[in-house]
Motif scaffolding. Structure first.
Motif, PDB file in Angstrom:
ATOM      1  N   LEU A 183       5.854   1.823  -7.384  1.00  0.00           N
ATOM      2  CA  LEU A 183       4.864   1.523  -6.350  1.00  0.00           C
ATOM      3  C   LEU A 183       5.524   0.836  -5.153  1.00  0.00           C
ATOM      4  O   LEU A 183       5.154   1.099  -4.001  1.00  0.00           O
ATOM      5  N   ALA A 184       6.496  -0.019  -5.400  1.00  0.00           N
ATOM      6  CA  ALA A 184       7.215  -0.680  -4.303  1.00  0.00           C
ATOM      7  C   ALA A 184       7.986   0.344  -3.470  1.00  0.00           C
ATOM      8  O   ALA A 184       8.043   0.236  -2.235  1.00  0.00           O
ATOM      9  N   LEU A 200       5.878  -3.562   2.604  1.00  0.00           N
ATOM     10  CA  LEU A 200       6.288  -4.777   1.897  1.00  0.00           C
ATOM     11  C   LEU A 200       6.590  -5.923   2.861  1.00  0.00           C
ATOM     12  O   LEU A 200       6.535  -7.092   2.482  1.00  0.00           O
ATOM     13  N   ALA A 213       6.077  -1.297 -11.150  1.00  0.00           N
ATOM     14  CA  ALA A 213       6.421  -2.131  -9.991  1.00  0.00           C
ATOM     15  C   ALA A 213       7.449  -1.442  -9.104  1.00  0.00           C
ATOM     16  O   ALA A 213       7.304  -1.398  -7.877  1.00  0.00           O
ATOM     17  N   VAL A 215       1.237  -4.282  -6.329  1.00  0.00           N
ATOM     18  CA  VAL A 215       2.699  -4.320  -6.456  1.00  0.00           C
ATOM     19  C   VAL A 215       3.153  -5.674  -6.978  1.00  0.00           C
ATOM     20  O   VAL A 215       3.938  -5.766  -7.934  1.00  0.00           O
ATOM     21  N   TYR A 254       5.478   2.284  -1.352  1.00  0.00           N
ATOM     22  CA  TYR A 254       4.821   1.434  -0.358  1.00  0.00           C
ATOM     23  C   TYR A 254       5.827   0.555   0.381  1.00  0.00           C
ATOM     24  O   TYR A 254       5.474  -0.488   0.943  1.00  0.00           O
ATOM     25  N   LEU A 300       0.663   2.224 -13.156  1.00  0.00           N
ATOM     26  CA  LEU A 300       0.638   2.375 -11.698  1.00  0.00           C
ATOM     27  C   LEU A 300      -0.653   3.036 -11.210  1.00  0.00           C
ATOM     28  O   LEU A 300      -1.423   2.439 -10.452  1.00  0.00           O
TER      29      LEU A 300
END
Length: 293
Positions: free
Chosen positions: A52-53, A60, A49, A186, A56, A230
């Protein structure tokens, strides 16, 4: 890009995810000696999490109520599938655990039919049965007929796990059509991690501080978080946008074949003629599913 090309690329992506999960069998088998099962889930989903957050981050801001709602449902399916599978493995053999988990290759087309209102062709059901038989030859190599047919508490938990995996695949396919699949991934990782942290002290007890002092354990958790969670789930969730869930389940079930291959390479296990026949059946199942009507 045309539809056929996207389908081919997506099928390759699903096989890559299955390959990553196949190697994860070796990592998980080793890591369970150091990290309790649910804490292991908490680590892998938290790492996935956060990473990937971070990658990206700019997107968000696009998150809305639908993403949080759908992500919570998918995260719950994901956590429940892994939790039932891991706890079930304590009460049954590893072979039966692997075999019964893949019941999703049958469940996905059956449940998906009324859910998506798309009737799978006869070859899909035939391919699903062939795949399940192939996994049986691979996974149940040490079981007698009576042992393979007998059901215990661990087997029941593992069967439940297979239904949660099937639900996860189906709802990812459904919501992929409406939302960005990576943003959705995510959020489901966030919720799967949250559920794991809530449950782990109850089922596993104290936090494993000592285990985290080992570089070996840290590397294993990073593999499970970055590669097995992931990368593999991003591949699955993106590719499900272009491959029907019933066929995707067949591709993903190849993790059993990759698991056997990596066990041979890393753990020096041997492949019998029975196991080879299982591999051939599974490859044949995918070829059958991919044939034109």
């Amino acid at each position: 890009m045309n539809k056929k090309f996207l389908s081919t690329i997506s099928g390759t992506g699903l096989l890559m995810a299955a390959c990553i999960w196949g190697f994860a069998f070796v990592i998980v088998k080793d890591s369970l000696d150091y990290i309790p099962a649910i804490y292991m889930l908490a680590f892998r989903f938290t790492i996935a999490a956060a990473a990937l957050a971070a990658i990206y981050a700019r997107k968000l801001k696009l998150l809305d109520a639908a993403y949080w709602k759908h992500g919570a449902v998918l995260g719950a399916f994901l956590f429940m599938a892994y939790a039932f599978q891991t706890v079930g493995c304590k009460y049954t053999t590893a072979g039966k655990n692997a075999f019964l988990t893949t019941i999703y290759v049958i469940v996905v087309p059956l449940i998906g039919w009324p859910l998506t209102r798309r009737k799978p062709g006869h070859r899909i059901f035939m391919a699903a049965v062939m795949s399940l038989a192939g996994i049986g030859l691979l996974a149940l190599k040490n079981e007698t007929l009576s042992g393979a047919l007998a059901m215990n508490f661990g087997d029941i938990l593992t069967l439940i796990c297979g239904f949660f995996y099937a639900a996860h695949i189906l709802f990812v396919e459904r919501w992929d059509m409406q939302e960005d699949p990576i943003l959705l991934t995510v959020i489901q990782f966030v919720f799967a991690a949250l559920f794991s942290w809530i449950v782990s002290p109850v089922l596993d007890g104290a936090f494993p501080f000592e285990a985290l002092k080992s570089p070996h354990v840290i590397v294993s958790m990073l593999y499970l978080g970055i590669f097995s969670t992931l990368i593999a789930f991003v591949l699955q969730n993106v590719c499900l946008k272009y491959v029907p869930s019933s066929i995707a389940a067949l591709f993903l079930s190849m993790e059993s074949v990759f698991g056997v291959l990596f066990s041979m390479l890393v753990l020096h296990e041997t492949m019998t003629l029975r196991m080879l026949a299982g591999c051939v059946l599974m490859f044949a199942a995918i070829l059958l599913a991919e044939l034109k009507k």
